[in-house]
Design an enzyme around this catalytic site. Structure first.
Site, PDB file in Angstrom:
ATOM      1  N   GLY A  27      25.001 -35.962  77.592  1.00  0.00           N
ATOM      2  CA  GLY A  27      24.736 -34.473  77.653  1.00  0.00           C
ATOM      3  C   GLY A  27      26.310 -33.606  77.601  1.00  0.00           C
ATOM      4  CG  MET A  28      29.392 -33.814  79.963  1.00  0.00           C
ATOM      5  SD  MET A  28      30.555 -34.030  81.364  1.00  0.00           S
ATOM      6  CE  MET A  28      31.841 -33.100  80.635  1.00  0.00           C
ATOM      7  CB  VAL A  31      28.052 -42.954  73.973  1.00  0.00           C
ATOM      8  CG1 VAL A  31      28.379 -44.153  74.595  1.00  0.00           C
ATOM      9  CG2 VAL A  31      27.906 -41.769  75.060  1.00  0.00           C
ATOM     10  CG  ASP A 138      20.732 -39.256  86.965  1.00  0.00           C
ATOM     11  OD1 ASP A 138      19.492 -38.983  87.274  1.00  0.00           O
ATOM     12  OD2 ASP A 138      21.058 -39.393  85.759  1.00  0.00           O
TER      13      ASP A 138
END
Length: 417
Positions: A27-28, A31, A138
């Protein structure tokens, strides 16, 4: 999951980590697969340049401080970070294996004994995290990696100190994945307790045993409604009878009605021992089962990566001839599924790499490509370091590598555990 080559705009390194390829997108940000100066593989997360501002840096720095406090043998280790860099980055242990969601999707649900072994391992790991004053918040199948040494929990990016200490989210903001979210978490209740991770673990184990979640719907909003409705019971259809009491308790609507993680471990042990097995044996079988099925999957070649030169005639002629040795299925395990080729990366969670390439075809033609060079055990399977000038990489016989793989498979199949 295949590892794709770096894009031209990707940095060659971050801190002391050389970047070798892309392994997913969160989301940010992106990777990457990285490697430390000492050769340690790492998953390196980088914040997207478009969202790098003072607020995102602050959240990222807070996430780093939380991760520094999390440890345990079933937790992907924190390796390094720099929130003040031009491109803020975070490095954690690289776990060479598929996530639970991908494994179940590809090979089907786990046998009940192995599901109980998974529950005992993860409950014990979460209990250690809770003693550090932390919650995961989560937990889901995509955040469980089935590595060569057993399952590991990843992505504590949403983890926070219990709300009495600090919160990483704004008031009334709901964070997490709806399909595995506890009712009180979905309703925005504060403060949260360890019971939210118990519920999420129950949803995860239900998925591992059946392939479905306690509440499923077309949209996340409909899932939220089902989760928070006290009159809507979780869907436990297809759950093995010996797991029903455990799953029913873990998925109770009220937080106080759920068992503690210690009780979860004890109930999982009871299921395992009821099948005439010890917990250590069940854990070893879980790892052998997931690793064995993983090698039935043949990933597509990663685009843009050079293939090694074909083995010479001498290599082929001198390699000993071998015959495939089929591995017997585990008791209570599903029949092996057909070979599956997956080429589309999951962009919602940091994915992981699948097994080495399958044996290439033996007939001629355009599709007859040479087998990809097998990496050393401490290197990720499909991505190698960028070639450096003046270096030489020794090549080994293709047939010899296949022989070694089959011998290892035969030994693992005949092992008493």
């Amino acid at each position: 999951m295949q590892i794709t080559p770096l894009n031209p705009e990707d940095p060659p390194s971050l801190g002391d980590f050389e970047l070798l390829g892309r392994i997913g997108q969160g989301g940010m940000g992106q990777v990457f697969l990285g490697e430390s100066l000492g050769g340690e593989p790492a998953a390196v997360k980088v914040i997207k340049p478009s969202i790098v501002d003072s607020e995102s840096r602050g959240r990222f720095a807070q996430e780093i401080e939380v991760l520094k406090t999390i440890w345990g043998p079933r937790i992907a280790a924190f390796l390094g970070a720099d929130a003040e860099a031009e491109q803020p980055w975070l490095a954690t242990e690289y776990v060479d294996g598929p996530d639970l969601a991908r494994h179940v999707k590809t090979h089907g649900p786990l046998p009940s004994v192995l599901t109980a072994a998974l529950g005992a391992v993860l409950a014990e790991a979460l209990s250690a995290v809770h003693t550090q004053g932390l919650l995961h918040r989560d937990l889901k199948p995509a955040n469980i990696l089935l590595g060569p040494n057993g399952p590991k929990i990843i992505d504590f990016g949403l983890a926070a100190f219990t709300e009495s200490h600090v919160s990483l989210t704004a008031p009334h903001q709901v964070v997490g994945t709806p399909i595995c979210m506890a009712p009180e978490q979905a309703a925005g209740v504060k403060p949260l307790t360890s019971a939210v991770d118990v519920y999420a673990l129950g949803a995860l184990l239900l998925f591992a045993a059946t392939g479905h979640y306690p509440h499923e719907a077309v949209t996340p909003y409909m899932v939220f409604h089902l989760v928070t409705d006290p009159d809507t019971a979780p869907d436990l259809s297809d759950a093995p009878g010996e797991l029903l009491p455990l799953l029913t308790g873990m998925l109770a609507h009220g937080a106080k009605d759920r068992p503690s993680l210690t009780e979860v471990v004890q109930q999982c042990r009871s299921v395992i021992e009821g099948n005439g097995m010890k917990i250590a044996q069940a854990r070893r079988r879980l790892t052998a089962h997931t690793a064995g099925q993983r090698h039935q999957v043949a990933p597509a070649d990663a685009p843009g990566l050079p293939l090694p030169a074909p083995a010479s005639d001498t290599d082929t002629k001198t390699a000993p001839a071998t015959q495939d040795v089929p591995a017997p299925p585990l008791p209570d395990s599903p029949a092996p599924s057909p070979t599956v080729v997956e080429t589309v990366p999951d962009l919602t969670d940091p994915p992981v790499q699948d097994s080495p390439d399958a044996t290439p075809p033996t007939t001629g033609g355009p599709s007859c490509e040479p087998r990809r060079e097998q990496p050393a055990p401490d290197r990720p399977p499909t991505m190698s370091r960028r070639p450096r000038q003046g270096t030489h990489t020794p090549r080994h016989s293709v047939q010899a590598r296949r022989t070694a793989e089959r011998l290892r498979a035969a030994y693992a199949a005949s092992a008493p555990f």
